[in-house]
Design a protein around this motif. Structure first.
Motif, PDB file in Angstrom:
ATOM      1  N   GLN A 254      38.448 -44.692 -65.389  1.00  0.00           N
ATOM      2  CA  GLN A 254      39.370 -44.159 -66.376  1.00  0.00           C
ATOM      3  C   GLN A 254      40.799 -44.296 -65.837  1.00  0.00           C
ATOM      4  N   ALA A 255      41.763 -44.218 -66.751  1.00  0.00           N
ATOM      5  CA  ALA A 255      43.157 -44.326 -66.333  1.00  0.00           C
ATOM      6  C   ALA A 255      43.544 -43.223 -65.356  1.00  0.00           C
ATOM      7  N   VAL A 256      42.998 -42.052 -65.551  1.00  0.00           N
ATOM      8  CA  VAL A 256      43.346 -40.938 -64.670  1.00  0.00           C
ATOM      9  C   VAL A 256      42.887 -41.182 -63.228  1.00  0.00           C
ATOM     10  N   ASP A 257      41.945 -42.096 -63.050  1.00  0.00           N
ATOM     11  CA  ASP A 257      41.438 -42.374 -61.706  1.00  0.00           C
ATOM     12  C   ASP A 257      42.498 -43.008 -60.802  1.00  0.00           C
ATOM     13  N   VAL A 258      43.533 -43.605 -61.401  1.00  0.00           N
ATOM     14  CA  VAL A 258      44.596 -44.195 -60.583  1.00  0.00           C
ATOM     15  C   VAL A 258      45.851 -43.332 -60.599  1.00  0.00           C
TER      16      VAL A 258
END
Length: 311
Positions: A254-258
């Motif tokens: 997911q985008a939040v992972d980065v």
């Protein structure tokens, strides 16, 4: 390494006044640059020009203007005006844009984006460097029957591209001054993005490109709650192929992972990872997500890191 922030005052009573106030605060914290996104509201080059005049010494940049729905002649005028207003502190970022916004907003077909990027950069470079153009491509024509130079902008305008895919990186390395990767973590930068754009620049006989990494991040103690909020805000990008690829190459799902969320030690370590991965500059976005106190805490840390010696 230069460290900056993306400024967001869209919820203010007066977005321009509030942005200038934020920029002054960023400069006082030791940050080196302020960047402005481009949506359908405020005009980002105009805002950058205002901020650059109001806050001397602060570098200002647009990240990034979609090329669909724009023309090199008009964008050159905007960029040169901002450059003259800031006495050489403006940086222009371009993007391909999201297909559904391009087609839904402008009614333009999202066709041959890489070819359009190549032609757009070629014409725009002529205009910003010489004040004239005589470009006739398959998709674009840009000619100047009257001069297009803005006095005060003779040094030109740095051109950056929000590029992450192989083809966009190749064009950017050949024709731009650098890139603005977003949602691309240190692993994606080091193993895929930086080598590709650097090789393209070398093959074209151009200097090593700038790598301005845009990073969603905030210093906070409320990590779980902030992570949930960031995940909601960034979910939009999980529908766009170029961002999906960058997230996966970074080791995320997911985008939040980065996103970089944690205490000062955690965030500082991640900033240094970006530097080690090849980022020449880091720009933090979304620092307002956890409230004013954590935003100021984040900016204080980033200002300290900006003052660290290289190496």
């Amino acid at each position: 390494m230069s460290i900056g922030v993306a400024l967001n005052a869209r919820d203010a009573e007066n977005e321009i006044d509030a942005t200038v106030a934020l920029a002054r605060e960023a400069a006082a914290a030791g940050l080196r640059s302020a960047w402005f996104g481009q949506r359908f509201g405020v005009d980002s080059p105009a805002l950058a020009g205002i901020v650059g005049r109001e806050v001397p010494g602060l570098q200002v940049g647009t990240s990034a203007i979609p090329i669909f729905g724009r023309h090199p002649l008009l964008l050159s005028s905007q960029a040169q005006t901002a450059q003259a207003a800031t006495h050489g502190r403006y940086h222009l970022g371009l993007a391909l844009g999201a297909q559904h916004l391009v087609e839904g907003g402008f009614g333009n077909p999202f066709e041959r984006p890489i070819a359009r990027l190549r032609e757009f950069l070629t014409a725009l470079r002529q205009l910003t460097e010489t004040g004239a153009a005589d470009f006739h491509g398959e998709l674009l024509t840009a000619t100047t029957p009257i001069p297009a130079r803005v006095p005060g902008a003779e040094a030109g305008v740095p051109l950056l591209v929000a590029a992450m895919g192989p083809q966009a990186l190749r064009v950017s390395g050949e024709l731009a001054d650098g890139i603005l990767p977003y949602l691309a973590g240190p692993r994606a930068l080091a193993e895929h993005i930086v080598p590709a754009v650097t090789a393209a620049a070398e093959a074209a006989g151009r200097p090593a490109p700038r790598i301005v990494a845009l990073v969603n991040g905030v210093v906070t103690d409320d990590v779980d709650s902030v992570r949930e909020r960031v995940a909601e805000q960034l979910a939009f990008y999980e529908k766009i192929p170029s961002y999906i690829r960058a997230i996966e190459l970074s080791g995320g799902r997911q985008a939040v992972d980065v996103a970089v969320i944690g205490d000062e030690k955690t965030v500082a370590a991640e900033v240094r990872r970006y530097r080690d991965a090849g980022a020449t500059e880091v720009v933090f976005a979304g620092t307002e997500v956890a409230g004013e106190a954590d935003r100021r805490r984040t900016w204080a840390l980033l200002g300290e890191l900006a003052g660290e010696p290289a190496g």
